[in-house]
Motif scaffolding. Structure first.
Motif, PDB file in Angstrom:
ATOM      1  N   THR A  59       0.842  -1.212   0.000  1.00 55.02           N
ATOM      2  CA  THR A  59       0.000   0.000   0.000  1.00 55.02           C
ATOM      3  C   THR A  59       0.869   1.251   0.000  1.00 55.02           C
TER       4      THR A  59
ATOM      5  N   ILE B  79       2.510   1.625  -3.483  1.00 60.31           N
ATOM      6  CA  ILE B  79       1.568   2.126  -4.495  1.00 60.31           C
ATOM      7  C   ILE B  79       1.327   3.616  -4.289  1.00 60.31           C
ATOM      8  N   ARG B  80       1.190   4.023  -3.030  1.00 62.76           N
ATOM      9  CA  ARG B  80       1.000   5.443  -2.741  1.00 62.76           C
ATOM     10  C   ARG B  80       2.226   6.246  -3.201  1.00 62.76           C
TER      11      ARG B  80
ATOM     12  N   MET C  53       2.153   6.642  -6.982  1.00 60.41           N
ATOM     13  CA  MET C  53       1.208   7.665  -7.420  1.00 60.41           C
ATOM     14  C   MET C  53       1.754   9.074  -7.168  1.00 60.41           C
TER      15      MET C  53
ATOM     16  N   SER D 247      -3.778   4.384 -13.067  1.00 65.97           N
ATOM     17  CA  SER D 247      -3.644   4.085 -11.636  1.00 65.97           C
ATOM     18  C   SER D 247      -3.725   2.580 -11.390  1.00 65.97           C
TER      19      SER D 247
ATOM     20  N   ALA E 296      -0.596   0.234  -9.973  1.00 64.84           N
ATOM     21  CA  ALA E 296      -0.748  -0.675  -8.830  1.00 64.84           C
ATOM     22  C   ALA E 296      -0.344  -2.093  -9.208  1.00 64.84           C
ATOM     23  N   SER E 297      -0.737  -2.514 -10.419  1.00 66.99           N
ATOM     24  CA  SER E 297      -0.380  -3.853 -10.884  1.00 66.99           C
ATOM     25  C   SER E 297       1.130  -3.993 -11.041  1.00 66.99           C
TER      26      SER E 297
ATOM     27  N   ARG F  90       2.769  -4.227  -7.576  1.00 65.18           N
ATOM     28  CA  ARG F  90       2.514  -5.543  -6.956  1.00 65.18           C
ATOM     29  C   ARG F  90       3.367  -6.631  -7.618  1.00 65.18           C
TER      30      ARG F  90
ATOM     31  N   THR G  85       7.861   2.209  -8.966  1.00 65.38           N
ATOM     32  CA  THR G  85       7.443   3.246  -8.022  1.00 65.38           C
ATOM     33  C   THR G  85       7.879   4.644  -8.464  1.00 65.38           C
TER      34      THR G  85
END
Length: 435
Positions: free
Chosen positions: A241, A244-245, A248, A340, A344-345, A348, A424
């Motif tokens: 999490t 991912i943040r 972004m 987005s 995220a994919s 991960r 990232t």
């Protein structure tokens, strides 16, 4: 970072300048044609901002002309003026300024400025993706170098064993088949050395191409470091999490998508500005003299005008342009949403790859140590006559295979870490901190 002279192990011992991944990335940024193209697009966007801002001030022009007219013999003007020709000199100054246009001018400037910022984000994203490609090519070259060293070590082992077997045969204590076995295996290893040397050359050529080297070749004597990746891993955390943040926040393609939405919103405001009346202020100073260019104050007249225009009806054209601009906003919002999900994919998958390759590396390190110890024990037993030649061959094959798997696992973990940095967007902060 930087070049350091060290010994590069291979089939022969030579001195070469090794280049780390961080240095390879910085060299790529300084000379890649791909980034030069993106920089040119940034310059274009900056020039469009300058053009857009020019509408903020008045347009001033200085018209001037001279004209000469010859009259014919039957010309009434010539007869009345008793002149066969006349020359006119004209000089003026005119200015116009849009006082109000429904804020369209302001929003056009905003749209152009957002486009310029978006082009900078696009450049950063080109750097991010290119660094990922450099890392992949760099690690491929590392793996090729490791495989070459493994093949060379296998050849050395079998050449040494052949020499010992031949000595025993000459003393009548060994068999001809034993010598032939090691000779065949040494030749096979030599063939593998040639194959791996070709692969290393190919990998280094591919790396040079990605780096933007003019001749698609690394500088003479320069090779990638054989161990390590030259990069630290300052991730925002190991929690998916948080990563991912961070993506972004750091990813320039996400930033570019958000800027694209803001730019489209400004375009909607430009289209809506057509609903308002447009008010313009204009003025001119005009002078004219005949047959003499010596102007004075009495030769000039002036005009000042304040005008307004408003289209009461345009057949729905304004409404259509507003609807089109709003549809572009909706499209770019959907693009951001899809991006987005993709970000995220990617995060991960990259995090899973780091975890998986890390676990495999730990396993391969234990296995390589076990297989190496087993080969050494088997070799001593063979020389003591306690085990067969077949068993020694099998142990050597197992060692070569285990070493290759270990080299692959090490490179895979390095690449997985860089892939996570790329996913990232923190690869950009790594490069910034190392400059």
């Amino acid at each position: 970072g930087g070049l350091s002279v060290t010994t590069c192990m291979g089939a022969a011992q030579t001195h070469s300048a090794e280049i780390g991944l961080g240095e390879a990335m910085r060299l790529t940024i300084s000379q890649s044609p791909v980034l030069v193209q993106t920089q040119a697009r940034m310059a274009q966007a900056a020039a469009r901002v300058q053009q857009s801002r020019s509408a903020n001030g008045p347009n001033i022009s200085l018209p001037a002309s001279v004209s000469h007219q010859e009259y014919g013999e039957s010309s009434t003007i010539g007869t009345l003026s008793q002149q066969s020709s006349v020359t006119y000199y004209r000089l003026g100054l005119s200015a116009s300024w849009t006082l109000f246009d429904g804020f369209a001018r302001r929003n056009r400037n905003l749209s152009a400025e957002e486009a310029e910022t978006q082009s900078r984000a696009a450049y950063d994203d080109s750097v991010r993706l290119l660094m990922g490609n450099v890392a992949a090519a760099f690690h491929t070259a590392q793996l090729a170098d490791a495989n070459l060293r493994i093949a060379a070590a296998d050849e050395t082992f079998n050449r040494r064993s052949l020499k010992e077997a031949q000595a025993r045969f000459d003393l009548g204590a060994g068999s001809r088949s034993e010598s032939l076995n090691f000779e065949a295996r040494a030749n096979a290893a030599a063939s593998e050395v040639l194959r791996q040397r070709e692969r290393r050359t190919t990998a280094q050529t591919a790396l040079a191409e990605v780096m933007g080297q003019a001749t698609a070749a690394l500088p003479l004597g320069v090779v990638p470091v054989t161990e390590g990746d030259g990069l630290s891993l300052p991730l925002s955390g190991t929690n998916v999490t948080d990563l991912i943040r961070a993506a972004m926040t750091f990813r320039p393609d996400v930033r570019a998508a958000k800027l694209g939405i803001r730019r489209s919103v400004a375009d909607v405001a430009v289209a809506k500005g057509e609903r308002w009346p447009h008010v313009d202020l204009g003025g001119s100073l005009d002078g004219e003299r005949q047959d003499d260019a010596s102007f004075d104050g009495e030769d000039f007249g002036n005009t000042v005008a304040l005008s307004m225009r408003y289209a009461f009806s345009d057949g729905g054209q304004r409404r259509g342009r507003i609807s089109e601009a709003q549809a572009v906003v909706d499209e770019r919002e959907a693009v951001l949403q899809a991006l987005s999900i993709r970000v995220a994919s990617e995060v991960r998958q990259a995090l899973a790859s780091v975890a998986g390759t890390g676990a495999r590396l730990a396993l391969q390190e234990r296995n390589a140590a076990t297989v190496s110890e087993n080969r050494d024990l088997t070799e001593r037993e063979y020389r003591a006559g306690q085990t067969s030649l077949v068993r020694l061959n099998e142990a050597q094959r197992d060692l070569t295979s285990a070493q290759a798997q270990l080299a692959l696992a090490r490179v895979a973990l390095r690449q997985a870490r860089v892939r996570l940095l790329v996913a990232t967007g923190e690869i950009l902060s790594v490069l910034t901190k190392r400059e």
